[in-house]
Design a protein around this motif. Structure first.
Motif, PDB file in Angstrom:
ATOM      1  N   ALA A   1       0.849  -1.188   0.000  1.00  0.00           N
ATOM      2  CA  ALA A   1       0.000   0.000   0.000  1.00  0.00           C
ATOM      3  C   ALA A   1       0.885   1.239   0.000  1.00  0.00           C
ATOM      4  CB  ALA A   1      -0.927  -0.021   1.219  1.00  0.00           C
ATOM      5  N   CYS A   2       1.771   1.313  -0.984  1.00  0.00           N
ATOM      6  CA  CYS A   2       2.840   2.321  -0.990  1.00  0.00           C
ATOM      7  C   CYS A   2       2.554   3.515  -1.884  1.00  0.00           C
ATOM      8  CB  CYS A   2       4.155   1.675  -1.425  1.00  0.00           C
ATOM      9  SG  CYS A   2       4.585   0.191  -0.515  1.00  0.00           S
ATOM     10  N   ASN A   3       1.662   3.372  -2.838  1.00  0.00           N
ATOM     11  CA  ASN A   3       1.284   4.438  -3.761  1.00  0.00           C
ATOM     12  C   ASN A   3       2.519   5.068  -4.415  1.00  0.00           C
ATOM     13  OD1 ASN A   3      -1.129   5.564  -4.870  1.00  0.00           O
ATOM     14  ND2 ASN A   3      -0.695   7.479  -3.835  1.00  0.00           N
TER      15      ASN A   3
ATOM     16  N   ILE B   1       4.117  11.290  -9.183  1.00  0.00           N
ATOM     17  CA  ILE B   1       4.268  12.683  -9.598  1.00  0.00           C
ATOM     18  C   ILE B   1       4.085  13.561  -8.362  1.00  0.00           C
ATOM     19  CG2 ILE B   1       3.423  12.240 -11.942  1.00  0.00           C
ATOM     20  CD1 ILE B   1       0.832  13.670 -11.147  1.00  0.00           C
ATOM     21  N   ASN B   2       4.553  14.795  -8.434  1.00  0.00           N
ATOM     22  CA  ASN B   2       4.519  15.700  -7.298  1.00  0.00           C
ATOM     23  C   ASN B   2       3.477  16.785  -7.496  1.00  0.00           C
ATOM     24  OD1 ASN B   2       6.874  14.359  -6.278  1.00  0.00           O
ATOM     25  ND2 ASN B   2       8.101  15.584  -7.696  1.00  0.00           N
ATOM     26  N   ASN B   3       2.801  17.154  -6.416  1.00  0.00           N
ATOM     27  CA  ASN B   3       1.802  18.209  -6.448  1.00  0.00           C
ATOM     28  C   ASN B   3       2.027  19.114  -5.238  1.00  0.00           C
ATOM     29  OD1 ASN B   3      -1.420  19.086  -6.131  1.00  0.00           O
ATOM     30  ND2 ASN B   3      -0.702  18.799  -8.226  1.00  0.00           N
TER      31      ASN B   3
ATOM     32  N   GLY C   1       4.885  20.217  -0.611  1.00  0.00           N
ATOM     33  CA  GLY C   1       4.648  19.326  -1.745  1.00  0.00           C
ATOM     34  C   GLY C   1       4.508  17.902  -1.276  1.00  0.00           C
ATOM     35  N   GLY C   2       4.042  17.073  -2.161  1.00  0.00           N
ATOM     36  CA  GLY C   2       3.901  15.658  -1.851  1.00  0.00           C
ATOM     37  C   GLY C   2       3.854  14.849  -3.121  1.00  0.00           C
ATOM     38  N   THR C   3       4.038  13.574  -2.970  1.00  0.00           N
ATOM     39  CA  THR C   3       4.079  12.668  -4.115  1.00  0.00           C
ATOM     40  C   THR C   3       2.854  11.769  -4.092  1.00  0.00           C
ATOM     41  OG1 THR C   3       6.500  12.692  -4.096  1.00  0.00           O
ATOM     42  CG2 THR C   3       5.428  10.887  -5.268  1.00  0.00           C
ATOM     43  N   LEU C   4       2.088  11.838  -5.156  1.00  0.00           N
ATOM     44  CA  LEU C   4       0.971  10.938  -5.360  1.00  0.00           C
ATOM     45  C   LEU C   4       1.325   9.978  -6.477  1.00  0.00           C
ATOM     46  CD1 LEU C   4      -1.784  12.548  -7.533  1.00  0.00           C
ATOM     47  CD2 LEU C   4       0.146  13.936  -6.769  1.00  0.00           C
TER      48      LEU C   4
ATOM     49  N   SER D   1      -4.627   8.497  -8.638  1.00  0.00           N
ATOM     50  CA  SER D   1      -4.595   9.600  -9.612  1.00  0.00           C
ATOM     51  C   SER D   1      -5.311  10.854  -9.120  1.00  0.00           C
ATOM     52  CB  SER D   1      -5.180   9.121 -10.945  1.00  0.00           C
ATOM     53  OG  SER D   1      -4.475   7.993 -11.439  1.00  0.00           O
ATOM     54  N   GLY D   2      -5.104  11.187  -7.847  1.00  0.00           N
ATOM     55  CA  GLY D   2      -5.691  12.397  -7.298  1.00  0.00           C
ATOM     56  C   GLY D   2      -7.102  12.227  -6.776  1.00  0.00           C
ATOM     57  N   HIS D   3      -7.576  10.999  -6.663  1.00  0.00           N
ATOM     58  CA  HIS D   3      -8.959  10.738  -6.232  1.00  0.00           C
ATOM     59  C   HIS D   3      -8.954   9.722  -5.100  1.00  0.00           C
ATOM     60  CE1 HIS D   3     -13.224  11.270  -7.166  1.00  0.00           C
ATOM     61  NE2 HIS D   3     -13.414   9.971  -7.069  1.00  0.00           N
TER      62      HIS D   3
END
Length: 433
Positions: free
Chosen positions: A243-245, A262-264, A344-347, A371-373
């Motif tokens: 469960a590492c995403n 990716i980073n957001n 920032g963070g990594t999704l 994917s952001g959801h």
């Protein structure tokens, strides 16, 4: 370079508004020596913590290994939006899996939202669920599409919580004057994401799950009884859940080929006081229709929390500069407002934006790539993983049938090819196409 350490201090929450306002929890001791579990879970975000809670409630011995702190990754850094549906619209899901399965997936997503609300209430979590997410459209064609989609959901799925908004309607809700229209989803909502993760960890621990923080996994050995190794110990288990995403790294190549980190980025302004009414007339969250989505809401103490911008390398850019530009495109009157927090963070995303559920081996399961959801869907993923471990795999298998192809070029070349694609779509945003 390891994303677990590229931008953050080991064993600490990254500085953010969420970390500054988090509920008290831990730290929990790292794994020491040999341990035995029915299920070992790698990752202490929403997916892993929800799986731990639901497995422990079924009476299984569960150990969670988290490299830093629970909610350290995307689970503790995101925009907090608890959205309706899957990441893809129902039209796309109907084309991909057929109407019957698309309706099941819609029902899953409705269950996921109910889960978030229910878990918060049932476990008296240190977080509040706020109803409402607005979708703000930049063009008239997007407004027409939003209205047509709201009607489709009402007609075909019985969902009547979407309220279409004209230019005047969106202007009353978002008094910036830049949007052509949109809608409000009264059945969706938003939360303080880190406190929700902490609440899940508290609930899982109360149910009997053992959580080890500061326990970065260095390797796994598959087999009849998988072995999961850290720097100071190892866990032998009957079932392994990954469960590492976005922080999977090279731990499992089958998943890494399909899931891209990716980073957001998000900023939090100073408290706005009376100026908060210049941002939102109601305490809803908002997401716009840009390909690189802007999203925002007001905090409980009246700050604007605004997310925007992406990067695709390991190191974070100048976050304030990255996010301030789209923030001022929406709210030019806030040019004089001070930024108090920036993080920032990594999704993780997939090629199709479907979540990636994968049976790596008969007793090794993975779920990631939301994917952001992910606030709602990762919570439900934990329940679905618990079902699959317990021999009820129908829902896991349906999620696993969603197309999540490998990125072109494999793990080595996926990043530069993604950068090219994302740069193209970002340029379209800037040109208003």
């Amino acid at each position: 370079m390891n994303l677990l350490h590229a931008n953050d201090r080991a064993g600490e929450y990254p500085p953010s508004y969420y970390a500054a306002t988090r509920a008290a929890f831990g730290p929990l001791p790292p794994l020491q020596g040999a341990a035995r579990a029915d299920v070992c879970i790698v990752g202490g975000g929403y997916t892993g913590l929800s799986a731990a809670l639901h497995l422990a409630q079924r009476g299984l011995k569960v150990i969670v290994l988290e490299a830093h702190r629970v909610g350290f990754g995307a689970s503790g850094r995101n925009g907090g939006q608890v959205g309706s549906g899957q990441r893809l619209d129902q039209d796309a899901l109907e084309a991909a899996v057929g109407l019957a399965d698309a309706k099941k997936l819609w029902d899953f997503a409705e269950e996921a939202k109910d889960m978030v609300r229910g878990l918060i209430a049932d476990h008296d979590m240190p977080v509040r669920f706020y109803p409402g997410i607005a979708h703000a459209c930049w063009s008239d064609s997007e407004v027409r599409h939003a209205a047509a989609y709201a009607e489709k959901l009402r007609r075909d799925y019985g969902y009547d919580q979407l309220e279409p908004l004209s230019r005047e309607g969106i202007g009353r809700l978002i008094p910036s004057g830049v949007f052509a229209g949109g809608e409000v989803d009264r059945g969706a909502g938003h939360v303080h994401p880190l406190n929700y993760a902490i609440g899940l960890a508290q609930a899982a621990g109360a149910a009997g799950a053992v959580i080890h923080e500061g326990s970065e996994v260095t390797g796994t050995q598959q087999g009849a009884r998988p072995v999961v190794t850290t720097a100071q110990g190892h866990v032998t288990c009957d079932h392994l859940i990954l469960a590492c995403n976005g922080y999977l790294g090279g731990l499992e190549p089958q998943v890494a080929a399909r899931v891209m980190p990716i980073n957001n980025f998000i900023v939090a302004t100073e408290p706005l006081g009376d100026r908060a009414k210049e941002v939102l007339a109601e305490p809803v969250a908002v997401a716009d229709t840009k390909f690189v989505v802007n999203y925002w809401r007001l905090s409980e103490d009246g700050r604007l929390l605004f997310g925007g911008g992406e990067s695709y390398g390991y190191r974070f850019p100048d976050i304030i500069k990255t996010v301030r530009k789209p923030m001022l495109e929406v709210y030019p009157a806030l040019r004089d407002v001070k930024i108090d927090h920036a993080w920032g963070g990594t999704l993780a995303i997939t090629m199709t934006r479907n979540p990636c559920f994968l049976r790596v081996a008969p007793n090794v399961l993975s779920a990631s790539g939301y994917s952001g959801h992910g606030v709602a869907m990762a919570t439900l993923a934990g329940r679905i993983l618990a079902e699959a471990v317990s021999g009820q795999a129908e829902r896991f298998d349906l999620m696993a049938r969603l197309p999540t192809p490998r990125f072109p070029g494999g793990v080595a070349l996926r990043w530069p090819m993604l950068v090219l694609a994302m740069t193209w779509y970002s340029m379209r945003d800037r040109l208003g196409l």
